[in-house]
Design a protein around this motif. Structure first.
Motif, short mmCIF file in Angstrom:
data_model
loop_
_atom_site.label_atom_id
_atom_site.label_comp_id
_atom_site.label_asym_id
_atom_site.label_seq_id
_atom_site.Cartn_x
_atom_site.Cartn_y
_atom_site.Cartn_z
N ILE A 21 0.84 -1.21 0.00
CA ILE A 21 0.00 0.00 0.00
C ILE A 21 0.87 1.25 0.00
CG2 ILE A 21 -1.64 1.34 1.37
CD1 ILE A 21 -2.85 -1.34 2.28
N TYR A 22 1.94 1.22 0.79
CA TYR A 22 2.89 2.34 0.80
C TYR A 22 3.48 2.56 -0.59
CZ TYR A 22 7.60 4.30 1.07
OH TYR A 22 8.74 5.01 0.81
N LEU A 23 3.86 1.47 -1.27
CA LEU A 23 4.43 1.59 -2.61
C LEU A 23 3.41 2.12 -3.61
CD1 LEU A 23 6.51 -1.73 -2.83
CD2 LEU A 23 7.40 0.59 -2.62
N MET A 24 2.15 1.71 -3.46
CA MET A 24 1.10 2.23 -4.34
C MET A 24 0.95 3.74 -4.18
SD MET A 24 -1.86 -0.68 -3.89
CE MET A 24 -1.68 -2.33 -4.59
N ILE A 25 1.02 4.19 -2.94
CA ILE A 25 0.91 5.64 -2.68
C ILE A 25 2.15 6.37 -3.21
CG2 ILE A 25 0.79 7.39 -0.87
CD1 ILE A 25 -0.76 5.30 0.82
N ARG A 26 3.30 5.81 -2.95
CA ARG A 26 4.55 6.44 -3.37
C ARG A 26 4.64 6.56 -4.89
NH1 ARG A 26 10.64 4.03 -2.13
NH2 ARG A 26 11.79 5.53 -3.40
N HIS A 27 4.21 5.50 -5.59
CA HIS A 27 4.31 5.50 -7.05
C HIS A 27 3.02 5.98 -7.73
CE1 HIS A 27 8.23 3.40 -7.42
NE2 HIS A 27 7.88 2.82 -6.28
N PRO A 33 2.32 -3.33 -10.91
CA PRO A 33 2.90 -4.66 -11.11
C PRO A 33 2.44 -5.35 -12.39
CG PRO A 33 2.33 -4.38 -8.81
CD PRO A 33 1.78 -3.20 -9.54
N THR A 34 1.27 -4.99 -12.90
CA THR A 34 0.77 -5.65 -14.11
C THR A 34 1.45 -5.13 -15.38
OG1 THR A 34 -1.09 -4.09 -14.36
CG2 THR A 34 -1.46 -6.05 -13.01
N ALA A 35 2.32 -4.12 -15.24
CA ALA A 35 3.08 -3.62 -16.39
C ALA A 35 4.50 -4.18 -16.43
CB ALA A 35 3.13 -2.10 -16.35
N VAL A 36 4.82 -5.08 -15.52
CA VAL A 36 6.19 -5.56 -15.40
C VAL A 36 6.59 -6.46 -16.56
CG1 VAL A 36 7.68 -7.04 -14.00
CG2 VAL A 36 6.31 -5.29 -12.91
N ASN A 37 5.76 -7.46 -16.87
CA ASN A 37 6.03 -8.40 -17.98
C ASN A 37 4.85 -8.36 -18.95
OD1 ASN A 37 8.45 -9.47 -16.70
ND2 ASN A 37 7.10 -10.65 -15.37
N PRO A 38 4.77 -7.34 -19.78
CA PRO A 38 3.54 -7.14 -20.59
C PRO A 38 3.23 -8.27 -21.56
CG PRO A 38 5.32 -5.68 -21.31
CD PRO A 38 5.76 -6.29 -20.03
N LEU A 310 11.47 -3.66 -6.19
CA LEU A 310 11.92 -3.84 -7.58
C LEU A 310 10.73 -3.93 -8.53
CD1 LEU A 310 14.73 -6.51 -6.99
CD2 LEU A 310 15.03 -4.06 -7.37
N LEU A 311 9.70 -4.63 -8.11
CA LEU A 311 8.51 -4.82 -8.93
C LEU A 311 7.88 -3.49 -9.31
CD1 LEU A 311 6.49 -7.05 -10.00
CD2 LEU A 311 5.23 -6.71 -7.88
N PHE A 312 7.74 -2.59 -8.35
CA PHE A 312 7.11 -1.30 -8.63
C PHE A 312 8.01 -0.40 -9.47
CE2 PHE A 312 3.84 -2.56 -5.78
CZ PHE A 312 2.77 -1.71 -6.01
N ILE A 313 9.31 -0.48 -9.26
CA ILE A 313 10.23 0.33 -10.07
C ILE A 313 10.15 -0.08 -11.54
CG2 ILE A 313 12.67 0.77 -10.55
CD1 ILE A 313 13.20 0.70 -7.57
N ILE A 314 10.15 -1.40 -11.80
CA ILE A 314 10.07 -1.89 -13.18
C ILE A 314 8.72 -1.52 -13.79
CG2 ILE A 314 10.06 -3.94 -14.64
CD1 ILE A 314 11.91 -5.27 -12.57
N GLY A 315 7.65 -1.71 -13.02
CA GLY A 315 6.32 -1.39 -13.52
C GLY A 315 6.18 0.08 -13.88
N LYS A 320 5.73 4.26 -18.06
CA LYS A 320 6.18 5.52 -18.66
C LYS A 320 6.62 5.33 -20.11
CE LYS A 320 7.64 7.83 -14.40
NZ LYS A 320 8.79 8.36 -13.61
N HIS A 321 6.94 4.09 -20.48
CA HIS A 321 7.36 3.81 -21.84
C HIS A 321 6.26 3.10 -22.65
CE1 HIS A 321 11.24 4.81 -20.06
NE2 HIS A 321 11.71 4.95 -21.28
N GLY A 322 5.02 3.33 -22.24
CA GLY A 322 3.89 2.94 -23.07
C GLY A 322 3.18 1.64 -22.72
N VAL A 323 3.62 0.94 -21.70
CA VAL A 323 2.96 -0.32 -21.33
C VAL A 323 1.70 -0.01 -20.52
CG1 VAL A 323 3.16 -2.48 -20.05
CG2 VAL A 323 5.12 -1.60 -21.33
N LYS A 324 0.59 -0.61 -20.90
CA LYS A 324 -0.66 -0.39 -20.19
C LYS A 324 -0.81 -1.38 -19.03
CE LYS A 324 -3.23 1.43 -24.16
NZ LYS A 324 -4.44 1.28 -25.01
N THR A 325 -1.38 -0.90 -17.95
CA THR A 325 -1.63 -1.76 -16.79
C THR A 325 -2.99 -2.42 -16.91
OG1 THR A 325 -2.56 0.08 -15.53
CG2 THR A 325 -0.20 -0.33 -15.30
N GLN A 326 -3.17 -3.51 -16.18
CA GLN A 326 -4.46 -4.18 -16.12
C GLN A 326 -5.45 -3.31 -15.35
OE1 GLN A 326 -4.27 -7.87 -13.93
NE2 GLN A 326 -6.15 -8.68 -14.78
N SER A 327 -6.70 -3.33 -15.75
CA SER A 327 -7.70 -2.54 -15.04
C SER A 327 -7.98 -3.16 -13.67
CB SER A 327 -9.00 -2.46 -15.84
OG SER A 327 -9.67 -3.72 -15.85
#
Length: 349
Positions: A21-27, A33-38, A310-315, A320-327
């Motif tokens: 939850i902290y990471l969600m707020i920070r980022h 996480p759903t943008a990590v391995n598109p 690491l997961l949130f940094i990659i996501g 930012k480089h165009g990968v869409k996240t899951q709804s």
């Protein structure tokens, strides 16, 4: 066992949930996480198709892949007819008994069975929920299994293995005198896990195995199902790291995840040889070395926090480089379906 190995999941993971939850707020994003391995199973965090993942392995890493086929338990086909259909698919794929069955959707080893013959397969079909899909997978005869957790930052040339878990499958050995129930009770670890082993071996508990006969207590390589996990990070070397670095780079846009592999022995694994990939877990992977009985709780949380960091940094970078996240809606529906189906699958072997 460590004192926290079999705490209730909600209790053990509570600090992890708070950190996420902290990471969600920070980022400023819930679904990063759903943008990590598109390109791996649509980037899903939960509800990913094992068939899609195994097809990806077969396409890009054929020398490490295992043969499999997807079966849908259609309600309009009776069990006898479906059995014929499945055996036809097995013949087409040249998959022989014994084989492994597992749900196409599912995690934590739910519904994984070792199928020895036609009778076992028919029993699995009869116990599988209608209109859902399962996988028949080639059985790899290597006894050893491992979880190799790989991570690479998208802007970096090379990645690294952040966790290596060596898995073993407990057995009791017959002495010609004691029942399986008694042999389990005589083992200092197994007797603490009778709630896991007894239901699975219910029909065999009062049998007396012959001298030196080995009785397997679990087949699925999952800690919650009774497999034993050992921290194998001391076995990570340059050769093994380079092997999985090259493997991961051959998968399109793959940066983070755990390869579950069957391997011949530790010596060949350290050389990057003689193993097969039986599954890949993506964004929802866990550093499973924390379930080593000698691991301490503080270090376990430190490692889990690090992997989510690491997961949130990659996501964030990928987004930012165009990968869409899951709804959020799609994620929640997948989560509910996973929870529902896990209760309906056949008992794990």
């Amino acid at each position: 066992m460590s004192y926290f190995e079999f705490w209730p999941a909600w209790f053990f993971y509570l600090p992890v949930y708070l950190y996420v939850i902290y990471l969600m707020i920070r980022h400023r994003s819930i679904m990063l996480p759903t943008a990590v391995n598109p390109n791996l199973a649509g980037g899903k965090f939960v509800g990913e198709s094992k068939d899609e993942i195994l097809n990806t392995v077969a396409q890009f890493l054929p020398e490490y892949s295992v043969k499999h086929c997807l079966v849908r338990n259609a309600s309009e086909i009776d069990d006898a007819e479906l059995l014929k259909v499945v055996e036809g698919q097995l013949a087409d794929k040249d998959i022989q008994y014994p084989l492994v069955t597992k749900p196409d959707l599912g995690c934590r080893g739910a519904g994984v069975n070792l199928i020895h013959d036609r009778h076992d397969l028919n029993t699995y079909i009869q116990g599988f929920p209608p209109n859902e899909a399962f996988i028949c997978q080639e059985f790899i005869p290597y006894e050893a299994e491992a979880g190799v957790f790989y991570c690479r930052m998208p802007w970096e040339k090379n990645g690294k293995i952040i966790s290596l878990t060596l898995k073993s499958f407990p057995k009791v050995i017959g002495d010609g005198k004691h029942t399986i129930r008694e042999l389990i009770a005589m083992d200092p670890r197994a007797r603490e896990l009778t709630h896991i082993y007894y239901p699975r071996l219910q029909s065999k508990l009062d049998l007396i195995p012959a001298v030196s006969e080995k009785i397997s207590l679990v087949f699925a390589g999952n800690h919650s199902k009774g497999a034993i996990f050992q921290d194998g990070r001391d076995n990570i070397n340059q050769t093994l790291t380079e092997t999985f670095d090259q493997i991961s780079k051959r998968l399109p846009n793959f940066y983070f995840g755990r390869f579950d592999i069957r391997y011949q022995n530790l010596s060949t694994l350290e050389k990057g040889l003689d193993f097969k990939i039986v599954e890949i877990n993506g964004a929802s992977s866990e550093s499973t070395h924390i379930w080593d009985a000698n691991y301490n709780l503080k270090d376990a949380y430190r490692d889990l926090f690090h992997q989510f960091h690491l997961l949130f940094i990659i996501g964030e970078y990928n987004q930012k480089h165009g990968v869409k996240t899951q709804s959020i809606k799609d994620f929640y529906q997948s989560y509910l379906l996973d929870k529902k189906l896990s209760k309906l699958y056949p008992r794990t072997h």
